[in-house]
Scaffold this active site. Structure first.
Site, PDB file in Angstrom:
ATOM      1  N   ASN A 194       7.927  -9.223  12.283  1.00  0.00           N
ATOM      2  CA  ASN A 194       8.869  -8.309  11.241  1.00  0.00           C
ATOM      3  C   ASN A 194      10.170  -8.354  11.537  1.00  0.00           C
ATOM      4  O   ASN A 194      10.967  -7.862  10.935  1.00  0.00           O
ATOM      5  CB  ASN A 194       8.255  -6.894  11.374  1.00  0.00           C
ATOM      6  CG  ASN A 194       6.942  -6.850  10.531  1.00  0.00           C
ATOM      7  OD1 ASN A 194       6.485  -7.740   9.814  1.00  0.00           O
ATOM      8  ND2 ASN A 194       5.894  -5.688  10.799  1.00  0.00           N
ATOM      9  N   GLN A 230      17.839  -7.909   6.433  1.00  0.00           N
ATOM     10  CA  GLN A 230      18.002  -6.615   5.606  1.00  0.00           C
ATOM     11  C   GLN A 230      19.212  -5.688   6.190  1.00  0.00           C
ATOM     12  O   GLN A 230      19.750  -5.172   5.167  1.00  0.00           O
ATOM     13  CB  GLN A 230      16.888  -6.007   5.198  1.00  0.00           C
ATOM     14  CG  GLN A 230      15.860  -6.893   4.567  1.00  0.00           C
ATOM     15  CD  GLN A 230      14.566  -6.406   4.212  1.00  0.00           C
ATOM     16  OE1 GLN A 230      14.166  -4.842   4.348  1.00  0.00           O
ATOM     17  NE2 GLN A 230      13.867  -7.118   3.434  1.00  0.00           N
ATOM     18  N   GLN A 285       0.882  -1.275  -0.054  1.00  0.00           N
ATOM     19  CA  GLN A 285       0.123  -0.069  -0.152  1.00  0.00           C
ATOM     20  C   GLN A 285       0.867   1.222  -0.148  1.00  0.00           C
ATOM     21  O   GLN A 285       0.441   2.346  -0.884  1.00  0.00           O
ATOM     22  CB  GLN A 285      -0.689   0.123   1.153  1.00  0.00           C
ATOM     23  CG  GLN A 285      -1.753  -0.886   1.439  1.00  0.00           C
ATOM     24  CD  GLN A 285      -2.689  -0.186   2.584  1.00  0.00           C
ATOM     25  OE1 GLN A 285      -3.676   0.592   2.206  1.00  0.00           O
ATOM     26  NE2 GLN A 285      -2.524  -0.327   3.880  1.00  0.00           N
ATOM     27  N   ILE A 286       1.831   1.303   0.822  1.00  0.00           N
ATOM     28  CA  ILE A 286       2.688   2.585   0.994  1.00  0.00           C
ATOM     29  C   ILE A 286       3.555   2.809  -0.347  1.00  0.00           C
ATOM     30  O   ILE A 286       3.752   3.708  -0.774  1.00  0.00           O
ATOM     31  CB  ILE A 286       3.579   2.534   2.320  1.00  0.00           C
ATOM     32  CG1 ILE A 286       2.532   2.511   3.478  1.00  0.00           C
ATOM     33  CG2 ILE A 286       4.421   3.617   2.238  1.00  0.00           C
ATOM     34  CD1 ILE A 286       3.246   2.495   4.788  1.00  0.00           C
ATOM     35  N   ARG A 346       0.488  14.948  11.731  1.00  0.00           N
ATOM     36  CA  ARG A 346      -0.867  14.913  12.341  1.00  0.00           C
ATOM     37  C   ARG A 346      -1.147  15.762  13.668  1.00  0.00           C
ATOM     38  O   ARG A 346      -2.121  16.492  13.653  1.00  0.00           O
ATOM     39  CB  ARG A 346      -1.004  13.363  13.123  1.00  0.00           C
ATOM     40  CG  ARG A 346      -1.263  12.176  11.988  1.00  0.00           C
ATOM     41  CD  ARG A 346      -0.957  10.973  12.686  1.00  0.00           C
ATOM     42  NE  ARG A 346      -1.253   9.904  11.765  1.00  0.00           N
ATOM     43  CZ  ARG A 346      -1.109   8.563  11.810  1.00  0.00           C
ATOM     44  NH1 ARG A 346      -0.399   8.116  12.684  1.00  0.00           N
ATOM     45  NH2 ARG A 346      -1.423   7.720  10.926  1.00  0.00           N
ATOM     46  N   ARG A 356       1.451  -1.684  17.715  1.00  0.00           N
ATOM     47  CA  ARG A 356       2.524  -1.624  16.630  1.00  0.00           C
ATOM     48  C   ARG A 356       3.627  -2.892  17.438  1.00  0.00           C
ATOM     49  O   ARG A 356       4.002  -3.680  16.400  1.00  0.00           O
ATOM     50  CB  ARG A 356       3.170  -0.342  16.414  1.00  0.00           C
ATOM     51  CG  ARG A 356       2.099   0.500  15.691  1.00  0.00           C
ATOM     52  CD  ARG A 356       2.823   1.828  15.414  1.00  0.00           C
ATOM     53  NE  ARG A 356       1.937   2.997  14.935  1.00  0.00           N
ATOM     54  CZ  ARG A 356       1.484   3.669  15.690  1.00  0.00           C
ATOM     55  NH1 ARG A 356       1.515   3.840  16.959  1.00  0.00           N
ATOM     56  NH2 ARG A 356       0.307   4.445  15.145  1.00  0.00           N
ATOM     57  N   ASP A 361       3.532  11.325  12.521  1.00  0.00           N
ATOM     58  CA  ASP A 361       2.961  11.982  13.842  1.00  0.00           C
ATOM     59  C   ASP A 361       3.372  13.472  13.968  1.00  0.00           C
ATOM     60  O   ASP A 361       2.301  13.994  14.321  1.00  0.00           O
ATOM     61  CB  ASP A 361       3.624  11.115  15.103  1.00  0.00           C
ATOM     62  CG  ASP A 361       3.685   9.666  15.022  1.00  0.00           C
ATOM     63  OD1 ASP A 361       2.593   9.149  14.925  1.00  0.00           O
ATOM     64  OD2 ASP A 361       4.869   9.214  14.930  1.00  0.00           O
ATOM     65  N   HIS A 374       7.400   5.668  17.815  1.00  0.00           N
ATOM     66  CA  HIS A 374       6.259   5.844  17.144  1.00  0.00           C
ATOM     67  C   HIS A 374       5.095   4.717  17.674  1.00  0.00           C
ATOM     68  O   HIS A 374       5.053   3.666  17.078  1.00  0.00           O
ATOM     69  CB  HIS A 374       6.592   5.610  15.561  1.00  0.00           C
ATOM     70  CG  HIS A 374       5.337   5.438  14.732  1.00  0.00           C
ATOM     71  ND1 HIS A 374       4.528   6.541  14.550  1.00  0.00           N
ATOM     72  CD2 HIS A 374       4.933   4.370  13.836  1.00  0.00           C
ATOM     73  CE1 HIS A 374       3.529   6.410  13.714  1.00  0.00           C
ATOM     74  NE2 HIS A 374       3.816   5.002  13.248  1.00  0.00           N
TER      75      HIS A 374
HETATM   76  P1  NAD Z   1       1.215  -3.683   3.174  1.00  0.00           P
HETATM   77  O1  NAD Z   1       1.071  -4.971   3.406  1.00  0.00           O
HETATM   78  O2  NAD Z   1       0.350  -3.261   2.119  1.00  0.00           O
HETATM   79  O3  NAD Z   1       2.705  -3.856   2.353  1.00  0.00           O
HETATM   80  C1  NAD Z   1       3.752  -4.614   2.887  1.00  0.00           C
HETATM   81  C2  NAD Z   1       4.314  -5.073   1.683  1.00  0.00           C
HETATM   82  O4  NAD Z   1       5.792  -5.769   2.240  1.00  0.00           O
HETATM   83  C3  NAD Z   1       3.873  -6.133   1.106  1.00  0.00           C
HETATM   84  O5  NAD Z   1       3.886  -6.252  -0.300  1.00  0.00           O
HETATM   85  C4  NAD Z   1       4.637  -7.315   1.431  1.00  0.00           C
HETATM   86  O6  NAD Z   1       4.822  -8.364   0.253  1.00  0.00           O
HETATM   87  C5  NAD Z   1       6.173  -6.746   1.731  1.00  0.00           C
HETATM   88  N1  NAD Z   1       7.244  -7.434   2.351  1.00  0.00           N
HETATM   89  C6  NAD Z   1       6.811  -8.529   3.513  1.00  0.00           C
HETATM   90  N2  NAD Z   1       7.831  -8.938   3.844  1.00  0.00           N
HETATM   91  C7  NAD Z   1       8.769  -8.460   3.019  1.00  0.00           C
HETATM   92  C8  NAD Z   1      10.475  -8.766   2.871  1.00  0.00           C
HETATM   93  N3  NAD Z   1      10.728  -9.338   3.720  1.00  0.00           N
HETATM   94  N4  NAD Z   1      10.945  -7.910   1.961  1.00  0.00           N
HETATM   95  C9  NAD Z   1      10.583  -7.067   1.013  1.00  0.00           C
HETATM   96  N5  NAD Z   1       9.096  -6.981   1.080  1.00  0.00           N
HETATM   97  C10 NAD Z   1       8.178  -7.403   2.069  1.00  0.00           C
HETATM   98  O7  NAD Z   1       1.774  -2.739   4.201  1.00  0.00           O
HETATM   99  P2  NAD Z   1       1.828  -1.139   4.362  1.00  0.00           P
HETATM  100  O8  NAD Z   1       0.546  -0.574   4.333  1.00  0.00           O
HETATM  101  O9  NAD Z   1       2.626  -0.774   3.026  1.00  0.00           O
HETATM  102  O10 NAD Z   1       2.670  -1.014   5.497  1.00  0.00           O
HETATM  103  C11 NAD Z   1       4.028  -1.243   5.636  1.00  0.00           C
HETATM  104  C12 NAD Z   1       4.634  -1.102   6.939  1.00  0.00           C
HETATM  105  O11 NAD Z   1       4.747   0.157   7.279  1.00  0.00           O
HETATM  106  C13 NAD Z   1       3.826  -1.682   8.035  1.00  0.00           C
HETATM  107  O12 NAD Z   1       4.505  -2.252   8.754  1.00  0.00           O
HETATM  108  C14 NAD Z   1       3.113  -0.492   8.474  1.00  0.00           C
HETATM  109  O13 NAD Z   1       2.620  -0.667   9.935  1.00  0.00           O
HETATM  110  C15 NAD Z   1       4.238   0.561   8.435  1.00  0.00           C
HETATM  111  N6  NAD Z   1       3.437   1.924   8.757  1.00  0.00           N
HETATM  112  C16 NAD Z   1       4.614   2.678   9.503  1.00  0.00           C
HETATM  113  C17 NAD Z   1       4.190   4.119   9.458  1.00  0.00           C
HETATM  114  C18 NAD Z   1       5.102   5.098  10.253  1.00  0.00           C
HETATM  115  O14 NAD Z   1       4.476   5.972  10.450  1.00  0.00           O
HETATM  116  N7  NAD Z   1       6.233   4.504  10.726  1.00  0.00           N
HETATM  117  C19 NAD Z   1       3.038   4.481   8.932  1.00  0.00           C
HETATM  118  C20 NAD Z   1       2.354   3.623   8.119  1.00  0.00           C
HETATM  119  C21 NAD Z   1       2.613   2.189   7.909  1.00  0.00           C
HETATM  120  C1  LMR Z   2       0.360   4.808  11.583  1.00  0.00           C
HETATM  121  O1  LMR Z   2       0.758   5.620  12.267  1.00  0.00           O
HETATM  122  O2  LMR Z   2      -0.568   5.230  10.682  1.00  0.00           O
HETATM  123  C2  LMR Z   2       1.130   3.530  11.080  1.00  0.00           C
HETATM  124  O3  LMR Z   2       2.199   3.482  12.173  1.00  0.00           O
HETATM  125  C3  LMR Z   2       0.105   2.296  10.824  1.00  0.00           C
HETATM  126  C4  LMR Z   2      -0.128   1.914  12.351  1.00  0.00           C
HETATM  127  O4  LMR Z   2      -0.040   0.838  12.529  1.00  0.00           O
HETATM  128  O5  LMR Z   2      -1.043   2.666  13.086  1.00  0.00           O
END
Ligand code: NAD
Ligand code: LMR
Length: 329
Positions: A106, A113, A16-17, A163, A99, A160, A188
């Protein structure tokens, strides 16, 4: 236009991201309108077909800065020569989870990596960890990459900050561009401390414009802490466009000079500033000069603020203890 492209690795590129991030990277929004780039996209084997579709769309945008796109399920190929690594690939949480509950799923990704980055990334690589729990995932990757200086690692607290700025602007009925100096302290997570009282509105301390300490230390803080969960509840999936936007903002805040008097939010390695234990990947107010960064010193924190920072510090210490087995001694 600069001649040499920067190789930008993005993990989880078909997620998604990733879908919100790649096009903005390729159009120059992170590294600037004169900097060509090569995207090096990492995905799990099962998602490579979907990633091919995303690459077709990248091609169909005809971005002038995008010199090449590499797709792979091999971290070493993805990180080879990378000047930037945006570590997004990780499982997102579902409704009802914290989280931290993602650590068991994870953490292993980030040790593997981290090792790959250490082996093949460019000499000046900078790494932004987005995948949750991002502070501790960043700590794990950094711990497994001893040849990459600790100062090159960042975990994302910018969402954050954004927001919180939006919330302050709406409460004070001003344009969001009026809000500055909003630091996010700690993790976070639901323990983070967004410090509104040291933020500014039109250059004035926030408490002069919003004279409501109970709100600034109460509802404001909990709303920012819980915003990710609120998005998941409403959307049925975790934030994506706003997360990608924050990733772009984070990179820019590292490569650009921070405006005079302002600061930005990044989780960086602690060197003991504000008595935070050394080595934690801790959200601080940070200033950048475009080449390096520093934690902003001398911010006044009263007992109430210190108490909140203690809570988030303890949570990060707990997470570090939980992943000790993944951290080489
Ligand atoms: P998502 O499930 O849509 O996409 C994650 C992708 O990572 C998937 O396509 C999956 O196949 C891939 N993936 C999984 N394991 C992998 C690996 N070992 N190597 C490479 N790719 C791999 O999830 P998303 O919505 O894109 O979110 C991704 C991450 O970002 C989540 O952990 C989410 O909680 C986090 N996130 C963090 C913040 C922040 O503010 N820090 C904000 C939003 C989401
Ligand atoms: C967020 O802050 O939106 C992301 O870290 C996703 C989550 O799990 O809240």
């Amino acid at each position: 236009m600069a001649e040499q492209p920067v190789h930008v690795a993005v993990t989880g590129a078909a997620g998604q991201i990733g879908y919100q991030l790649l096009f903005r990277l390729a159009s120059g929004q992170a590294l600037g309108p004169d900097q060509p780039l090569v995207l090096r996209l990492l995905e799990v084997e099962a998602a490579l077909k979907a990633l091919d579709g995303v690459v077709m769309e990248l091609q169909d945008c005809a971005f002038p800065l995008l010199r090449d796109v590499v797709t792979t399920s091999d971290p070493r190929q993805a990180f080879d020569g990378a000047g930037w690594a945006l570590m997004v690939g990780a499982m997102p949480r579902k409704e009802g989870m914290e989280r931290r509950d993602l650590l068991s799923a994870n953490a292993g990704i980030f040790s593997e990596q981290g090792k790959a980055l250490n082996a093949v990334a460019g000499r000046d690589v900078r790494v932004l960890v987005v995948g949750n729990p991002c502070n501790t995932n960043c700590l794990i990757a950094r711990g497994n990459a001893p040849d990459i200086p600790a100062e090159r690692w960042f975990a994302m607290t910018r969402l954050d900050e954004n927001r919180g700025k939006s919330l302050l602007a709406s409460r004070a009925r001003v344009d969001v561009s009026e809000i500055s100096n909003l630091g996010i302290w700690g993790n976070h997570s639901a323990t983070q401390f967004p410090d509104a009282r040291n933020a500014r509105i039109g250059g004035r301390p926030v408490p002069e414009a919003i004279d409501d300490e109970e709100w600034l230390l109460g509802e404001f803080v909990t709303t920012v802490q819980q915003r990710g969960a609120a998005v998941i509840k409403a959307r049925g999936a975790s934030s994506a466009a706003s997360a990608a936007n924050a990733a772009i903002d984070s990179v820019r805040s590292i490569v650009d000079r921070t405006p005079d008097g302002d600061w930005t939010s990044l989780a960086v390695v602690s060197h003991g500033e504000y008595e935070i234990p050394e080595g934690l990947q801790f959200g601080f107010p940070v200033r950048s000069d475009g080449r390096g960064w520093e934690v902003v010193e001398g911010i006044s924190l009263d007992e109430k603020a210190r108490q909140k920072i203690k809570v988030t510090t303890e949570e990060l210490e707990g997470e570090r203890a939980e992943v000790q087995h993944l951290l080489p001694v």
